[in-house]
Design a protein around this motif. Structure first.
Motif, PDB file in Angstrom:
ATOM      1  N   GLU A 159       0.967  -1.092  -0.006  1.00 39.28           N
ATOM      2  CA  GLU A 159       0.062   0.015  -0.098  1.00 39.28           C
ATOM      3  C   GLU A 159       0.881   1.426   0.125  1.00 39.28           C
ATOM      4  O   GLU A 159       1.617   1.361   0.924  1.00 39.28           O
ATOM      5  CB  GLU A 159      -1.050  -0.092   1.257  1.00 39.28           C
ATOM      6  N   GLY A 160       0.665   1.954  -1.050  1.00 40.25           N
ATOM      7  CA  GLY A 160       1.130   3.495  -1.187  1.00 40.25           C
ATOM      8  C   GLY A 160       2.811   3.359  -1.556  1.00 40.25           C
ATOM      9  O   GLY A 160       3.572   4.374  -1.372  1.00 40.25           O
ATOM     10  N   ARG A 161       3.152   2.174  -2.051  1.00 38.96           N
ATOM     11  CA  ARG A 161       4.666   2.003  -2.565  1.00 38.96           C
ATOM     12  C   ARG A 161       4.870   1.621  -3.969  1.00 38.96           C
ATOM     13  O   ARG A 161       6.009   1.671  -4.501  1.00 38.96           O
ATOM     14  CB  ARG A 161       5.132   0.795  -1.565  1.00 38.96           C
ATOM     15  N   VAL A 162       3.849   1.440  -4.646  1.00 33.97           N
ATOM     16  CA  VAL A 162       3.867   0.675  -6.129  1.00 33.97           C
ATOM     17  C   VAL A 162       3.935   2.143  -7.076  1.00 33.97           C
ATOM     18  O   VAL A 162       3.193   3.185  -6.994  1.00 33.97           O
ATOM     19  CB  VAL A 162       2.735  -0.194  -6.290  1.00 33.97           C
ATOM     20  N   GLN A 163       5.157   1.918  -7.788  1.00 35.77           N
ATOM     21  CA  GLN A 163       5.224   3.070  -8.909  1.00 35.77           C
ATOM     22  C   GLN A 163       4.531   2.677 -10.219  1.00 35.77           C
ATOM     23  O   GLN A 163       4.431   3.691 -10.903  1.00 35.77           O
ATOM     24  CB  GLN A 163       6.647   3.269  -9.081  1.00 35.77           C
ATOM     25  N   LEU A 164       3.981   1.359 -10.381  1.00 36.74           N
ATOM     26  CA  LEU A 164       3.360   1.207 -11.766  1.00 36.74           C
ATOM     27  C   LEU A 164       2.543   0.114 -11.457  1.00 36.74           C
ATOM     28  O   LEU A 164       2.632  -1.056 -10.888  1.00 36.74           O
ATOM     29  CB  LEU A 164       4.439   0.629 -12.802  1.00 36.74           C
ATOM     30  N   VAL A 165       1.056   0.324 -11.883  1.00 36.72           N
ATOM     31  CA  VAL A 165       0.182  -0.564 -12.303  1.00 36.72           C
ATOM     32  C   VAL A 165      -0.288  -0.637 -13.438  1.00 36.72           C
ATOM     33  O   VAL A 165      -0.745   0.299 -14.201  1.00 36.72           O
ATOM     34  CB  VAL A 165      -0.960  -0.570 -11.138  1.00 36.72           C
ATOM     35  N   MET A 174     -13.118  -8.049 -15.646  1.00 36.31           N
ATOM     36  CA  MET A 174     -13.344  -8.458 -14.232  1.00 36.31           C
ATOM     37  C   MET A 174     -14.803  -8.012 -13.647  1.00 36.31           C
ATOM     38  O   MET A 174     -15.321  -6.719 -14.121  1.00 36.31           O
ATOM     39  CB  MET A 174     -12.570  -7.205 -13.499  1.00 36.31           C
ATOM     40  N   ASP A 175     -15.373  -8.956 -13.182  1.00 36.46           N
ATOM     41  CA  ASP A 175     -16.833  -8.949 -12.774  1.00 36.46           C
ATOM     42  C   ASP A 175     -16.919  -7.534 -11.990  1.00 36.46           C
ATOM     43  O   ASP A 175     -18.094  -6.687 -12.075  1.00 36.46           O
ATOM     44  CB  ASP A 175     -17.241 -10.138 -12.160  1.00 36.46           C
ATOM     45  N   MET A 176     -16.307  -7.312 -10.868  1.00 37.67           N
ATOM     46  CA  MET A 176     -16.558  -6.384  -9.789  1.00 37.67           C
ATOM     47  C   MET A 176     -15.202  -5.363  -9.977  1.00 37.67           C
ATOM     48  O   MET A 176     -14.276  -5.571  -9.534  1.00 37.67           O
ATOM     49  CB  MET A 176     -16.665  -6.913  -8.389  1.00 37.67           C
ATOM     50  N   TYR A 177     -15.545  -4.315 -10.774  1.00 38.64           N
ATOM     51  CA  TYR A 177     -14.346  -3.714 -11.218  1.00 38.64           C
ATOM     52  C   TYR A 177     -14.026  -2.288 -10.240  1.00 38.64           C
ATOM     53  O   TYR A 177     -12.945  -1.842  -9.988  1.00 38.64           O
ATOM     54  CB  TYR A 177     -14.429  -2.729 -12.669  1.00 38.64           C
ATOM     55  N   TYR A 178     -15.096  -1.923  -9.417  1.00 41.03           N
ATOM     56  CA  TYR A 178     -14.888  -0.977  -8.510  1.00 41.03           C
ATOM     57  C   TYR A 178     -13.798  -1.302  -7.542  1.00 41.03           C
ATOM     58  O   TYR A 178     -12.936  -0.567  -7.261  1.00 41.03           O
ATOM     59  CB  TYR A 178     -16.312  -0.605  -7.706  1.00 41.03           C
ATOM     60  N   PRO A 179     -14.177  -2.389  -6.796  1.00 45.67           N
ATOM     61  CA  PRO A 179     -12.979  -2.597  -5.824  1.00 45.67           C
ATOM     62  C   PRO A 179     -11.492  -2.888  -6.507  1.00 45.67           C
ATOM     63  O   PRO A 179     -10.513  -2.229  -5.703  1.00 45.67           O
ATOM     64  CB  PRO A 179     -13.416  -4.029  -5.435  1.00 45.67           C
ATOM     65  N   VAL A 180     -11.518  -3.338  -7.591  1.00 44.16           N
ATOM     66  CA  VAL A 180     -10.115  -3.355  -8.314  1.00 44.16           C
ATOM     67  C   VAL A 180      -9.630  -1.894  -8.413  1.00 44.16           C
ATOM     68  O   VAL A 180      -8.348  -1.544  -8.345  1.00 44.16           O
ATOM     69  CB  VAL A 180     -10.308  -4.142  -9.707  1.00 44.16           C
ATOM     70  N   VAL A 181     -10.376  -1.119  -8.970  1.00 47.20           N
ATOM     71  CA  VAL A 181      -9.926   0.382  -9.096  1.00 47.20           C
ATOM     72  C   VAL A 181      -9.346   0.997  -7.841  1.00 47.20           C
ATOM     73  O   VAL A 181      -8.530   1.527  -7.706  1.00 47.20           O
ATOM     74  CB  VAL A 181     -10.896   0.908  -9.945  1.00 47.20           C
ATOM     75  N   ASP A 182     -10.180   0.717  -6.931  1.00 55.59           N
ATOM     76  CA  ASP A 182      -9.937   1.354  -5.407  1.00 55.59           C
ATOM     77  C   ASP A 182      -8.738   0.815  -4.981  1.00 55.59           C
ATOM     78  O   ASP A 182      -8.059   1.274  -4.237  1.00 55.59           O
ATOM     79  CB  ASP A 182     -11.081   0.949  -4.434  1.00 55.59           C
ATOM     80  N   ARG A 183      -8.547  -0.309  -5.238  1.00 54.52           N
ATOM     81  CA  ARG A 183      -7.476  -1.142  -4.591  1.00 54.52           C
ATOM     82  C   ARG A 183      -6.136  -0.568  -5.616  1.00 54.52           C
ATOM     83  O   ARG A 183      -5.188  -0.414  -4.711  1.00 54.52           O
ATOM     84  CB  ARG A 183      -7.279  -2.742  -5.016  1.00 54.52           C
ATOM     85  N   VAL A 184      -6.236  -0.384  -6.809  1.00 60.38           N
ATOM     86  CA  VAL A 184      -5.028   0.267  -7.431  1.00 60.38           C
ATOM     87  C   VAL A 184      -4.866   1.612  -6.855  1.00 60.38           C
ATOM     88  O   VAL A 184      -3.590   1.889  -6.651  1.00 60.38           O
ATOM     89  CB  VAL A 184      -5.393   0.561  -9.000  1.00 60.38           C
ATOM     90  N   GLN A 185      -5.846   2.558  -6.460  1.00 60.95           N
ATOM     91  CA  GLN A 185      -5.682   3.585  -5.850  1.00 60.95           C
ATOM     92  C   GLN A 185      -5.031   3.706  -4.588  1.00 60.95           C
ATOM     93  O   GLN A 185      -3.912   4.355  -4.178  1.00 60.95           O
ATOM     94  CB  GLN A 185      -6.903   4.501  -5.656  1.00 60.95           C
TER      95      GLN A 185
END
Length: 714
Positions: A159-165, A174-185
């Protein structure tokens, strides 16, 4: 016996050639998926039989992946070079499948330069292919996680350390895309980057929020495309509805965006919409905006925003940037505008690929210093770059044609990112076969989203002769045809490479001039349509010189003194370019010389530029009183109708308001005594002629205009 063996070998080869497309078609279009308890089971059923042929079968279908990866690599490299990113970056490839992305990225950004790479995918058979691929290459810093993209866990916190996704054709699955985008954030570091490439269909209506203008450019799909592809991909549980991309752009700031069509199998009949998008956390901007660079709260009449600049000498105070896409660009040169306005969409290309005004004469009178704030017309940017070599405080470049600013922005970005040899090949020789590679790998971080979109779509401009592009290129093409038709190729070449003035003048008088003023050429030059489309001369300007002389006399007064002024091969690069369609190392603008390029490449040398895509009047209205010191407005006032010039009157009034006392305006004209000189005098300017052309004499190296004037604010 040999014939039987040969037949068997041929059959085996033929089977290998058709096996992949047959398996692809069966798995995608005919194989029943059946019912499954969860998404992982369904994906495994779909990919199990084609896991080993996945990479070979997806190349033509999954377009844009390489471009997305190259753009991400370019952003990372630029951040590392600027010290924005400390240490080696961490990369997470969500829905990475067989690991193809990571293998491709290795060519642009080596795997060993990452601290760690995580490939996350929900399909076991694809993950097995990826693991074998990485084991074969011996990559120890790559981990394959067969887990859900929204809930995956690693052996250390990210969390908070990734430079590229990155997500390559996976977000739509992805069936549930909201949690995926939130996780990327939550994963991204403040300077992190998100790269996405995927299929899409647009919404029914065009969004009116210009904060997302870059992403929505060329995005709309017609009704058939919207419904057909959404239903077609839904058969394979691929969701193309606009909500996924809208949510992505809502959560992140847009850095780069391309909307394309994949002409799959049958070109121009099958067009599958896909997009390439780069984003970043909205909390982080890649440029530092200060009080004198902030966009005004009031939009100009054309709908774009221009900066209000403070003339105060007090230290600049950082302010909160807007959420416009321009706030997330690497460079602060370009100011935001609305590309969908009619005043901008009327231009399909730049008119001028090169600038005709002679900057040497300008600089003789401008006397620029580090305290000067200039207002200039962008044109092709050549003269603005000449002024920048004098290191003024600020240069505001203005053009209603977005493509002219795209060209100037490309020059600025290329100076910042390229070695001199590549820059010379692009703008000196006018040809670079690797331009698209340079654009993706080196130039892209320095371009605004608008300019990047334009040059991505027109990367072929540098494949042959750049200076034959744009509307001015039409004139060069006609001249080239005329030279061949008259058998003048050798005399033209000799004229451009003459060793003495006497030799140059003799070639002009004996070979070229007699053919130049033939009846056919006179007829062409008297055609207003040719004068505008090929030479950029509007009807009002043409009428100005026709009041004083004929078209032939005007051209004679222009060209006759040129051959006796100085050598084309060492000094008069304007005409050398027109005849040779390239510059010569000894005859080119100063910014194209090694010395000029090196000076502009120095840290901060190009920070003076601000590019406004708007009308002159709209931009002038945004400046505070007594802010500018010099205005160079070229010949644009010739374009106004003498009988209807209210806008020009307003322009001159705002020039007077925005200029400091003693500030100056410079202009050129096709007339020896422009009718609008009196308008300057009525608004507090002292007007003086700096050069008025006479038959047989030249006022500068171009000599295209009949006069050169200066107005000084009294």
């Amino acid at each position: 016996m040999l014939s039987v063996v040969g037949t068997l070998i041929s059959m085996i080869v033929a089977w290998q050639n058709i096996r992949t497309p047959l398996m692809f078609m069966y798995s995608c279009f005919f194989k029943p998926l059946g019912k499954h308890q969860n998404q992982q089971s369904r994906l495994e059923s779909f990919y199990h039989d084609q896991a080993t042929i996945y990479d070979h079968s997806r190349g033509p279908l999954l377009r844009g992946r390489k471009t997305m990866l190259k753009l991400c690599a370019a952003q990372l490299k630029d951040q590392i070079a600027n010290g924005t990113t400390q240490g080696k970056p961490i990369w997470i490839d969500l829905g990475g499948g067989t690991g193809w992305n990571i293998e491709q990225m290795h060519q642009s950004f080596p795997v060993d330069q990452f601290e760690h790479i995580f490939l996350v995918d929900l399909t076991p058979s694809l993950c097995q292919v990826a693991q074998r691929r990485f084991d074969l290459r011996g990559w120890k810093n790559v981990t394959v996680l067969c887990q859900d993209a929204s809930t995956f866990q690693t052996h250390f916190p990210l969390e908070g350390r990734v430079q590229l996704v990155t997500m390559s054709y996976s977000l739509s699955m992805m069936d549930m895309y909201y949690p995926v985008v939130d996780r990327v954030q939550s994963l991204l570091s403040p300077e992190g980057i998100v790269g996405v490439c995927d299929f899409y269909v647009s919404g029914r209506t065009v969004p009116k929020n210009n904060h997302h203008g870059v992403a929505h450019y060329n995005r709309q799909c017609n009704w058939f495309t919207r419904y057909f592809w959404q239903m077609w991909f839904d058969l394979d549980h691929i969701q193309l509805g606009p909500g996924r991309r809208d949510y992505l752009e809502y959560k992140f700031g847009t850095i780069k965006s391309l909307n394309r069509r994949n002409h799959f199998i049958v070109p121009y009949l099958i067009q599958i919409p896909y997009y390439i998008w780069l984003g970043c956390p909205k909390s982080a901007t890649t440029t530092t905006l200060y009080e004198d660079d902030t966009c005004s709260s009031t939009s100009s009449k054309s709908g774009s925003t221009s900066p209000i600049l403070s003339s105060s000498s007090s230290p600049l105070v950082p302010i909160s940037p807007s959420l416009s896409p321009m706030a997330y660009q690497q460079k602060q040169w370009r100011l935001d505008y609305d590309p969908e306005l009619a005043c901008h969409t009327q231009f399909r290309s730049y008119i001028y690929a090169f600038t005709w005004e002679d900057p040497r004469v300008d600089l003789e009178f401008l006397h620029l210093s580090k305290d000067d704030v200039l207002f200039v017309i962008s044109s092709a940017g050549d003269n603005a770059l000449e002024y920048a070599l004098q290191q003024p405080k600020r240069i505001h470049c203005v053009d209603m044609n977005p493509c002219q600013n795209h060209l100037l922005e490309l020059k600025l970005a290329s100076i910042s990112s390229l070695p001199y040899e590549d820059f010379w090949r692009m703008f000196g020789e006018g040809r670079h076969p690797l331009f698209q590679t340079l654009l993706h790998d080196l130039i892209s971080p320095h371009l605004s989203g608008y300019a990047f979109q334009y040059w991505s779509q027109h990367s072929d401009r540098f494949s042959h002769k750049f200076y034959k592009t744009g509307y001015s290129g039409l004139a060069l093409s006609i001249f080239e045809w005329w030279v061949r038709m008259n058998g003048l190729s050798k005399p033209v070449h000799d004229l451009c490479h003459a060793a003495t003035i006497e030799e140059q003048q003799a070639i002009w008088l004996q070979h070229i001039r007699p053919a130049m003023f033939s009846p056919m050429i006179r007829k062409i030059l008297n055609n207003p349509m040719f004068m505008w489309n090929a030479l950029g001369v509007p009807m009002n300007q043409m009428n100005m010189f026709l009041e004083e002389c004929t078209t032939q006399e005007y051209i004679e007064n222009t060209l006759d003194p040129i051959s006796s002024r100085s050598l084309l091969r060492t000094d008069q690069y304007f005409y050398y370019l027109c005849m040779m369609q390239r510059y010569h190392p000894d005859s080119c603008p100063s910014y194209l010389t090694r010395q000029g390029f090196d000076k502009l490449k120095q840290p901060g040398a190009l920070d003076c530029f601000r590019l406004h895509t708007d009308s002159i009047l709209n931009v002038l209205q945004t400046f505070p009183d007594a802010y500018l010191t010099r205005l160079v407005v070229m010949d644009h006032m010739d374009w106004f109708d003498p009988m209807s010039h209210d806008e020009l009157v307003q322009e001159i009034k705002h020039m007077a308001r925005a200029l400091q006392p003693g500030g100056q305006v410079y202009w050129r004209s096709a007339g020896t005594k422009p009718w609008y000189n009196r308008l300057f005098e009525q608004n507090g300017f002292h007007v003086e002629a700096l050069g008025v052309r006479k038959p047989g004499e030249s006022i500068d190296r171009v000599n295209m205009y009949a006069s050169f004037y200066r107005g000084t604010l009294v």
